[in-house]
Design an enzyme around this catalytic site. Structure first.
Site, PDB file in Angstrom:
ATOM      1  N   HIS A 292       0.846  -1.194   0.000  1.00  0.00           N
ATOM      2  CA  HIS A 292       0.000   0.000   0.000  1.00  0.00           C
ATOM      3  C   HIS A 292       0.881   1.244   0.000  1.00  0.00           C
ATOM      4  O   HIS A 292       1.857   1.317   0.737  1.00  0.00           O
ATOM      5  CB  HIS A 292      -0.897   0.039   1.250  1.00  0.00           C
ATOM      6  CG  HIS A 292      -1.929  -1.039   1.284  1.00  0.00           C
ATOM      7  ND1 HIS A 292      -3.183  -0.868   0.745  1.00  0.00           N
ATOM      8  CD2 HIS A 292      -1.899  -2.295   1.789  1.00  0.00           C
ATOM      9  CE1 HIS A 292      -3.888  -1.984   0.921  1.00  0.00           C
ATOM     10  NE2 HIS A 292      -3.119  -2.859   1.552  1.00  0.00           N
ATOM     11  N   HIS A 335      -0.945   0.764  11.595  1.00  0.00           N
ATOM     12  CA  HIS A 335      -0.060   1.909  11.400  1.00  0.00           C
ATOM     13  C   HIS A 335       0.078   2.700  12.697  1.00  0.00           C
ATOM     14  O   HIS A 335      -0.917   3.138  13.276  1.00  0.00           O
ATOM     15  CB  HIS A 335      -0.654   2.804  10.300  1.00  0.00           C
ATOM     16  CG  HIS A 335       0.289   3.867   9.818  1.00  0.00           C
ATOM     17  ND1 HIS A 335      -0.079   4.863   8.945  1.00  0.00           N
ATOM     18  CD2 HIS A 335       1.602   4.103  10.085  1.00  0.00           C
ATOM     19  CE1 HIS A 335       0.943   5.659   8.696  1.00  0.00           C
ATOM     20  NE2 HIS A 335       1.980   5.210   9.382  1.00  0.00           N
TER      21      HIS A 335
END
Length: 396
Positions: A292, A335
């Site tokens: 990503h 994250h």
């Protein structure tokens, strides 16, 4: 609203005059001895006079009466609008709110200014370095009232209900899936058409810019031509009962009275304007190989800090898009980051603000609003370990 017209371009040198007064813009100079139609010349500066030309922001107004003609400002209650980041103890937890309640018009009339609530923020408007995130929940239009923010720029994200914004430059209709920016020092009023809710990102000391594209090249993300500015529209109206100008200054609200509408600008020119943008025009850049890309590829606007590559705030969207990649887990990775993120829904996409500031949540956001989802942490509890110490790579 049918019939509204706009000028296109981000940060362009633009000019406009109300067609009812052709030739209202002076020719060849900004401040002639006698302006056409007996108008007053007034400059609105959005930067220091000596800023480099690419960063120099100013516009000239040609108006029926100058904005300085008003009674003195006096302090008024600020409600739930604040710049006090020390009301409650710091909370390092991930936080999520349920939809904020919109007051019923049958119970209490609340306009845009009365419906402002600060959720979180950091920094200081006095030193022109900081950020604030606010909610607006309202049900009635502003009548003979306008708002002026002396502290910074408002990036407004409607979430429910369209808003008609009247500015000194003209009118803009802004709907969910659109955003608008009212820059520092610009007077505006908001009309609504029912129960209305949205978000505001405020930045002190910097203006929003388009992000640099780097290896993306010349085109992509938000294209300059898709940003729209209003055209000149004036209102020559006396208000015998008094028109209220509300000013946000150093985090507090003040009000003054005058006997005429502030939206009396017959013509204007410059590069310091309010503007709006339809998020459906965002040109998404995405991955076509593996993994990503960082969420910075979804940045619509950025307010830069003095540190290269570090923003006071980035406004980012996650629109519908093709996610094409091999050997990559479809949902984004987990994250942890040093930048603070505030997410908000806007119709069929997700918007977010990234900031280098460590934002504090206000007492209203943690307690008073009673919309904090205290069970949010539970959504992660079903996660379980898949670790297998005996795992072997599969044979090709």
């Amino acid at each position: 609203m049918a019939g509204l017209k706009y000028l296109s371009g981000f940060g362009n040198e633009l000019s406009s005059e109300d067609p009812r007064c052709p030739g209202a813009l002076p020719e060849g100079q900004n401040s002639p001895q006698v302006c056409p139609y007996g108008l007053y010349a007034e400059q609105l500066s959005g930067s220091a006079f000596t800023c480099p030309r690419p960063a120099n922001k100013r516009s000239w107004f040609y108006r029926i009466l100058p904005s300085v003609k008003h009674k003195p400002f006096t302090a008024v209650p600020s409600g739930n609008l604040t710049e006090n980041w020390n009301e409650v103890e710091p909370d390092p937890n991930q936080l999520r709110w349920l939809p904020f309640t919109i007051p019923k018009s049958t119970e209490k009339k609340v306009d845009f200014v009365a419906g402002l609530h600060t959720v979180c923020g950091a920094g200081d408007a006095k030193s022109r370095n900081g950020i604030g995130i606010h909610m607006y929940t309202c049900n009635t239009s502003m009548v003979d009232r306008c708002f002026n923010n002396s502290d910074g720029d408002f990036l407004i994200v409607p979430q429910q209900g369209e808003i008609l914004i009247t500015t000194e430059f003209g009118k803009m209709m802004v709907e969910p899936n659109e955003i608008c920016v009212i820059q520092q020092g610009m007077r505006f009023s908001v009309d609504v058409f029912g129960e209305t809710r949205g978000y505001i990102l405020e930045v002190y000391g910097a203006h929003f810019e388009l992000p640099d594209l780097g290896p993306i090249g010349a085109n992509g993300l938000a294209n300059p031509r898709d940003f729209l500015c209003p055209v000149a529209w004036y209102e020559d109206r006396k208000v015998a009962t008094g028109y209220t100008v509300i000013n946000k200054y150093q985090g507090k609200l003040f009000a003054c009275q005058q006997d005429f509408s502030p939206f009396n600008v017959v013509a204007w020119h410059g590069n310091y304007t309010p503007y709006k943008y339809n998020l459906k025009n965002f040109m998404v850049i995405n991955c076509v190989a593996f993994d990503h890309a960082d969420p910075s590829i979804f940045t619509v606007l950025t307010a830069k800090s003095t540190r290269p590559g570090v923003a006071i705030a980035d406004f980012v969207i996650f629109p519908p898009r093709w996610g094409v990649a091999d050997h990559t887990f479809r949902p984004p990775y987990y994250h942890r980051k040093t930048m603070i993120t505030y997410y908000m829904p806007s119709s069929n996409l997700i918007c977010s603000h990234f900031s280098s500031f460590s934002m504090a949540v206000t007492k209203w956001g943690l307690q008073t609003c009673q919309r904090l989802d205290k069970s949010y942490y539970q959504c992660w509890e079903p996660l379980r370990s898949h670790f297998n110490p005996n795992w072997k790579p599969s044979k090709p």
